[in-house]
Design a protein around this motif. Sequence first.
Motif, PDB file in Angstrom:
ATOM      1  N   ASP A   1       0.810  -1.221   0.000  1.00 49.80           N
ATOM      2  CA  ASP A   1       0.000   0.000   0.000  1.00 49.80           C
ATOM      3  C   ASP A   1       0.842   1.269   0.000  1.00 49.80           C
ATOM      4  OD1 ASP A   1       0.876   0.292   2.630  1.00 49.80           O
ATOM      5  OD2 ASP A   1      -0.936  -0.592   3.451  1.00 49.80           O
ATOM      6  N   ALA A   2       2.144   1.143   0.000  1.00 48.07           N
ATOM      7  CA  ALA A   2       3.089   2.259  -0.183  1.00 48.07           C
ATOM      8  C   ALA A   2       3.152   3.246   0.977  1.00 48.07           C
ATOM      9  CB  ALA A   2       2.809   2.990  -1.502  1.00 48.07           C
ATOM     10  N   ARG A   3       2.645   2.863   2.149  1.00 52.16           N
ATOM     11  CA  ARG A   3       2.678   3.788   3.290  1.00 52.16           C
ATOM     12  C   ARG A   3       4.091   4.247   3.626  1.00 52.16           C
ATOM     13  NH1 ARG A   3       0.784   0.434   7.636  1.00 52.16           N
ATOM     14  NH2 ARG A   3       1.172  -1.168   6.125  1.00 52.16           N
ATOM     15  N   ASN A   4       5.030   3.316   3.660  1.00 53.46           N
ATOM     16  CA  ASN A   4       6.399   3.686   4.038  1.00 53.46           C
ATOM     17  C   ASN A   4       7.071   4.556   2.980  1.00 53.46           C
ATOM     18  OD1 ASN A   4       6.063   2.264   6.410  1.00 53.46           O
ATOM     19  ND2 ASN A   4       6.987   0.409   5.607  1.00 53.46           N
ATOM     20  N   PHE A   5       6.771   4.293   1.718  1.00 51.38           N
ATOM     21  CA  PHE A   5       7.299   5.124   0.635  1.00 51.38           C
ATOM     22  C   PHE A   5       6.803   6.559   0.772  1.00 51.38           C
ATOM     23  CE2 PHE A   5       6.151   6.799  -3.657  1.00 51.38           C
ATOM     24  CZ  PHE A   5       7.426   7.217  -4.026  1.00 51.38           C
ATOM     25  N   PHE A   6       5.484   6.727   0.947  1.00 54.87           N
ATOM     26  CA  PHE A   6       4.929   8.074   1.059  1.00 54.87           C
ATOM     27  C   PHE A   6       5.370   8.769   2.353  1.00 54.87           C
ATOM     28  CE2 PHE A   6       1.955   6.420  -2.175  1.00 54.87           C
ATOM     29  CZ  PHE A   6       2.217   7.376  -3.141  1.00 54.87           C
ATOM     30  N   ALA A   7       5.513   8.020   3.433  1.00 60.76           N
ATOM     31  CA  ALA A   7       6.031   8.607   4.681  1.00 60.76           C
ATOM     32  C   ALA A   7       7.461   9.097   4.466  1.00 60.76           C
ATOM     33  CB  ALA A   7       5.982   7.592   5.816  1.00 60.76           C
ATOM     34  N   THR A   8       8.245   8.346   3.711  1.00 64.16           N
ATOM     35  CA  THR A   8       9.618   8.756   3.410  1.00 64.16           C
ATOM     36  C   THR A   8       9.623  10.030   2.575  1.00 64.16           C
ATOM     37  OG1 THR A   8      10.356   6.449   3.503  1.00 64.16           O
ATOM     38  CG2 THR A   8      11.813   8.018   2.391  1.00 64.16           C
TER      39      THR A   8
ATOM     40  N   LEU B   1      -1.482   6.620  -7.838  1.00 64.75           N
ATOM     41  CA  LEU B   1      -1.151   7.621  -6.818  1.00 64.75           C
ATOM     42  C   LEU B   1      -0.054   8.571  -7.309  1.00 64.75           C
ATOM     43  CD1 LEU B   1      -1.231   5.292  -3.688  1.00 64.75           C
ATOM     44  CD2 LEU B   1      -2.889   7.082  -4.257  1.00 64.75           C
ATOM     45  N   LEU B   2       0.975   8.031  -7.940  1.00 71.64           N
ATOM     46  CA  LEU B   2       2.061   8.882  -8.446  1.00 71.64           C
ATOM     47  C   LEU B   2       1.569   9.801  -9.567  1.00 71.64           C
ATOM     48  CD1 LEU B   2       5.057   6.378  -8.467  1.00 71.64           C
ATOM     49  CD2 LEU B   2       4.623   8.237  -6.847  1.00 71.64           C
ATOM     50  N   HIS B   3       0.698   9.285 -10.422  1.00 72.29           N
ATOM     51  CA  HIS B   3       0.139  10.108 -11.492  1.00 72.29           C
ATOM     52  C   HIS B   3      -0.669  11.267 -10.906  1.00 72.29           C
ATOM     53  CE1 HIS B   3      -2.310  11.187 -15.026  1.00 72.29           C
ATOM     54  NE2 HIS B   3      -1.285  10.746 -15.712  1.00 72.29           N
ATOM     55  N   LEU B   4      -1.451  10.986  -9.871  1.00 74.88           N
ATOM     56  CA  LEU B   4      -2.221  12.038  -9.200  1.00 74.88           C
ATOM     57  C   LEU B   4      -1.286  13.017  -8.487  1.00 74.88           C
ATOM     58  CD1 LEU B   4      -5.096   9.816  -7.805  1.00 74.88           C
ATOM     59  CD2 LEU B   4      -5.371  11.654  -9.487  1.00 74.88           C
ATOM     60  N   LEU B   5      -0.252  12.495  -7.854  1.00 72.08           N
ATOM     61  CA  LEU B   5       0.716  13.346  -7.154  1.00 72.08           C
ATOM     62  C   LEU B   5       1.455  14.254  -8.130  1.00 72.08           C
ATOM     63  CD1 LEU B   5       1.891  13.891  -4.332  1.00 72.08           C
ATOM     64  CD2 LEU B   5       3.607  12.146  -4.803  1.00 72.08           C
ATOM     65  N   ASN B   6       1.634  13.800  -9.344  1.00 71.05           N
ATOM     66  CA  ASN B   6       2.313  14.582 -10.370  1.00 71.05           C
ATOM     67  C   ASN B   6       1.500  15.818 -10.776  1.00 71.05           C
ATOM     68  OD1 ASN B   6       4.702  14.754 -11.928  1.00 71.05           O
ATOM     69  ND2 ASN B   6       3.595  14.075 -13.743  1.00 71.05           N
ATOM     70  N   GLN B   7       0.219  15.840 -10.399  1.00 73.01           N
ATOM     71  CA  GLN B   7      -0.666  16.969 -10.704  1.00 73.01           C
ATOM     72  C   GLN B   7      -0.802  17.858  -9.471  1.00 73.01           C
ATOM     73  OE1 GLN B   7      -4.337  15.465 -12.600  1.00 73.01           O
ATOM     74  NE2 GLN B   7      -3.250  13.525 -12.737  1.00 73.01           N
TER      75      GLN B   7
ATOM     76  N   TRP C   1       9.787  11.235 -14.878  1.00 69.86           N
ATOM     77  CA  TRP C   1      10.567  10.783 -13.731  1.00 69.86           C
ATOM     78  C   TRP C   1      10.198   9.372 -13.273  1.00 69.86           C
ATOM     79  CZ3 TRP C   1       7.476  10.179  -9.339  1.00 69.86           C
ATOM     80  CH2 TRP C   1       6.224  10.809  -9.393  1.00 69.86           C
ATOM     81  N   ILE C   2       9.356   8.678 -14.050  1.00 69.08           N
ATOM     82  CA  ILE C   2       8.943   7.315 -13.697  1.00 69.08           C
ATOM     83  C   ILE C   2       9.364   6.372 -14.819  1.00 69.08           C
ATOM     84  CG2 ILE C   2       6.991   5.774 -13.271  1.00 69.08           C
ATOM     85  CD1 ILE C   2       5.481   8.188 -12.148  1.00 69.08           C
ATOM     86  N   TYR C   3      10.064   5.303 -14.447  1.00 69.46           N
ATOM     87  CA  TYR C   3      10.466   4.282 -15.412  1.00 69.46           C
ATOM     88  C   TYR C   3       9.689   3.002 -15.128  1.00 69.46           C
ATOM     89  CZ  TYR C   3      13.044   0.514 -17.593  1.00 69.46           C
ATOM     90  OH  TYR C   3      13.365  -0.586 -18.329  1.00 69.46           O
ATOM     91  N   ILE C   4       9.108   2.435 -16.166  1.00 73.40           N
ATOM     92  CA  ILE C   4       8.422   1.145 -16.067  1.00 73.40           C
ATOM     93  C   ILE C   4       9.041   0.237 -17.115  1.00 73.40           C
ATOM     94  CG2 ILE C   4       6.229  -0.071 -16.286  1.00 73.40           C
ATOM     95  CD1 ILE C   4       4.876   2.617 -15.587  1.00 73.40           C
ATOM     96  N   SER C   5       9.529  -0.916 -16.678  1.00 72.97           N
ATOM     97  CA  SER C   5      10.163  -1.834 -17.622  1.00 72.97           C
ATOM     98  C   SER C   5       9.127  -2.377 -18.603  1.00 72.97           C
ATOM     99  CB  SER C   5      10.837  -2.995 -16.884  1.00 72.97           C
ATOM    100  OG  SER C   5       9.864  -3.863 -16.343  1.00 72.97           O
TER     101      SER C   5
END
Length: 168
Positions: free
Chosen positions: A41-48, A83-89, A136-140
């Motif tokens: 759920d990415a909580r630790n990533f967003f907290a960081t 979430l990252l796409h929304l954050l990018n806005q 700024w986002i890479y997807i293989s």
Amino acid sequence: MNREAEGEYYAVGHDPPNPELDSKMISSKGDLSWMFAGIGDARNFFATLIHLDKAEHDKKTKRKFHFSLLDLKAAAMAKVLVLLHLLNQIGDRGALTCLAYVFGSIIMPAFAYDKSQQTVTALVDKLQAGSPVADWIYISEAQRAPLLRQLRSWQQHLDGKYDTATFR
């Protein structure tokens, strides 16, 4: 499992988010990198991210930060991508409000649902075209098909497919 018999249900985990950032990292002058394996759920990533912003706010350095986010489940990665796409806005208040609903709620108002559907559609279009979802986002290449499959499933309407008892 019978959800009606459960004493509690957590849409986003039950333990507090933990920023992966310490004083040694903050005081260093070099670029920093993290790898979050099993992002969930990415909580630790967003907290960081939040703590990093606070720590870097007054510094004049131009450090770079690199995050690798991994998960075996396409749904977890697709949600983080939304979430990252929304954050990018960042300047769009509706996008940030939608981000809060997508991140921490199991129910959202119609305007947030509409914004989330716009986001899913934009991501599907970009992934189908082989375009980057953001500079700024890479997807293989190997991950595009599973992400597309998951995002497309979120475009399907569930009206009439489930009654309340089945949904619970």
